[in-house]
Design an enzyme around this catalytic site. Structure first.
Site, PDB file in Angstrom:
ATOM      1  N   ASP A 205       0.855  -1.180   0.000  1.00 30.17           N
ATOM      2  CA  ASP A 205       0.000   0.000   0.000  1.00 30.17           C
ATOM      3  C   ASP A 205       0.902   1.246   0.000  1.00 30.17           C
ATOM      4  OD1 ASP A 205      -3.077   0.773   0.733  1.00 30.17           O
ATOM      5  OD2 ASP A 205      -1.664   2.231   1.575  1.00 30.17           O
ATOM      6  N   ASN A 213      -3.039  12.953  -3.966  1.00 28.35           N
ATOM      7  CA  ASN A 213      -4.282  13.347  -4.639  1.00 28.35           C
ATOM      8  C   ASN A 213      -4.753  14.720  -4.168  1.00 28.35           C
ATOM      9  OD1 ASN A 213      -4.706  11.166  -6.379  1.00 28.35           O
ATOM     10  ND2 ASN A 213      -5.679   9.949  -4.769  1.00 28.35           N
ATOM     11  N   ASP A 222      -3.186   9.353 -10.590  1.00 30.50           N
ATOM     12  CA  ASP A 222      -3.339   8.267 -11.571  1.00 30.50           C
ATOM     13  C   ASP A 222      -2.001   7.948 -12.248  1.00 30.50           C
ATOM     14  OD1 ASP A 222      -5.998   8.084 -10.979  1.00 30.50           O
ATOM     15  OD2 ASP A 222      -6.696   9.161 -12.762  1.00 30.50           O
ATOM     16  N   GLU A 248      -4.839   2.544  -3.842  1.00 33.13           N
ATOM     17  CA  GLU A 248      -3.385   2.489  -3.935  1.00 33.13           C
ATOM     18  C   GLU A 248      -2.822   1.167  -3.406  1.00 33.13           C
ATOM     19  OE1 GLU A 248      -4.310   4.745  -0.053  1.00 33.13           O
ATOM     20  OE2 GLU A 248      -5.207   4.381  -2.018  1.00 33.13           O
TER      21      GLU A 248
END
Length: 325
Positions: A205, A213, A222, A248
């Site tokens: 992760d 973000n 992205d 993620e």
């Protein structure tokens, strides 16, 4: 899941042909025997017996093997040819359902080969007809039927591949998605149960990805996910499989790998991510959890142990690898 659906379709085809043989061909066994057409009755009876045997075998195994599909296709093709020769030229029409059935039971290429031999076996009947026009009409109609069935089978196969990609591929990264991951985990568990082949789940992760973000926007996020997917795809072994679980979080299924080896693989991936993966502010890191499959462990239990190990890695300061309990 997709494998199960494909197998259900193949089983359905075997069952369907057994039902059709019982309802539509079996009566001819009696009729032809009573009419003194013993050879025809034997051919019809053989078709019915093999069709029912294939269906019973498939039902007991709960699986339609390719061998059964091949036998069923051979049965109907050879049976149709035999009936046509025994009753030439009136019963050539039995070849039309056989030509179509081959593409339901076999791959497009195998069906094309089977149909080519089937039509070739009918050439002697065509050559015995009264004139060239009738012979040409017979062969042309069979070729048209076979060609149209082939094109349909080919297009259907391509559509199936497209749908399979859509159903099993993550749209953003191109990696396998959660559905594909579940299927691969089941296959790994089956190998473990059958051959005791070890397999370890590596879950990772990205650390502080929400901040990426929030600060730079989802487009940048992205890009980071795609770069991570490419990095993982390049760095894993040929026998391993990588998936995007969601957000993620990514998963690597390390086949034929014990926990000690998986920890080394995870550490190597962790270092590569720290070196190669960046956002506009600098280097990014990831936390890893590893869990080797245990005897009698369910898919959910296996994944939960690996996911908890990721949580422990986060608690220990992130950017590290933790083995599940």
């Amino acid at each position: 899941m997709l494998t199960d659906l494909k197998n259900k379709f193949q089983r359905g085809m075997v069952y369907l042909f057994a039902i059709l043989a019982s309802l539509l061909i079996a009566p001819f066994c009696v009729i032809r025997y009573l009419n003194g057409e013993v050879a025809n009755a034997i051919v019809d009876l053989a078709i019915v017996i093999v069709a029912l045997s294939s269906a019973i075998y498939t039902y007991r195994r709960s699986q339609a093997t390719q061998l059964i599909s091949n036998i069923t296709a051979l049965l109907y093709s050879s049976g149709a040819v035999a009936v046509a020769h025994l009753n030439e030229p009136n019963f050539v029409f039995w070849l039309f359902p056989a030509l179509i059935a081959n593409f339901f039971l076999l791959s497009a290429k195998a069906g094309l080969i089977a149909n080519s031999f089937t039509i070739a076996a009918i050439l002697p009947i065509a050559l015995h007809l009264n004139n060239t026009t009738e012979a040409f009409a017979m062969i042309a109609s069979l070729l048209m039927c076979g060609s149209m069935a082939y094109v349909f089978a080919l297009l259907t196969h391509r559509q199936q591949l497209l749908l399979q990609n859509i159903a099993t591929q993550d749209a953003l990264t191109g990696l396998g998605n959660r559905r594909a991951m579940d299927e691969e985990m089941r296959l790994s568990m089956a190998d473990f149960a059958r051959k005791q082949t070890p397999v370890t789940l590596i879950v990772l992760d990205l650390d502080f990805f929400k901040m990426v973000n929030d600060k730079f926007g989802h487009n940048t996020g992205d890009v980071v996910l795609v770069e991570l997917a490419n990095l993982l795809s390049k760095r894993i072994r040929k026998t391993d499989r990588v998936f995007r679980f969601g957000g993620e979080e990514f998963v690597v299924i390390a086949r034929n790998t014990v926990i000690s080896d998986a920890l080394i693989i995870a550490e190597q991936l962790r270092v590569q991510i720290e070196i190669e993966l960046n956002d506009p502010d600098g280097a990014l890191t990831a936390s890893f959890g590893c869990a080797e499959l245990l005897p009698d462990e369910t898919l959910e239990e296996w994944f939960i142990r690996a996911d908890k190990a990721v949580y422990q890695a986060k608690q220990q300061g992130r950017n590290c690898v933790v083995a599940a309990d």
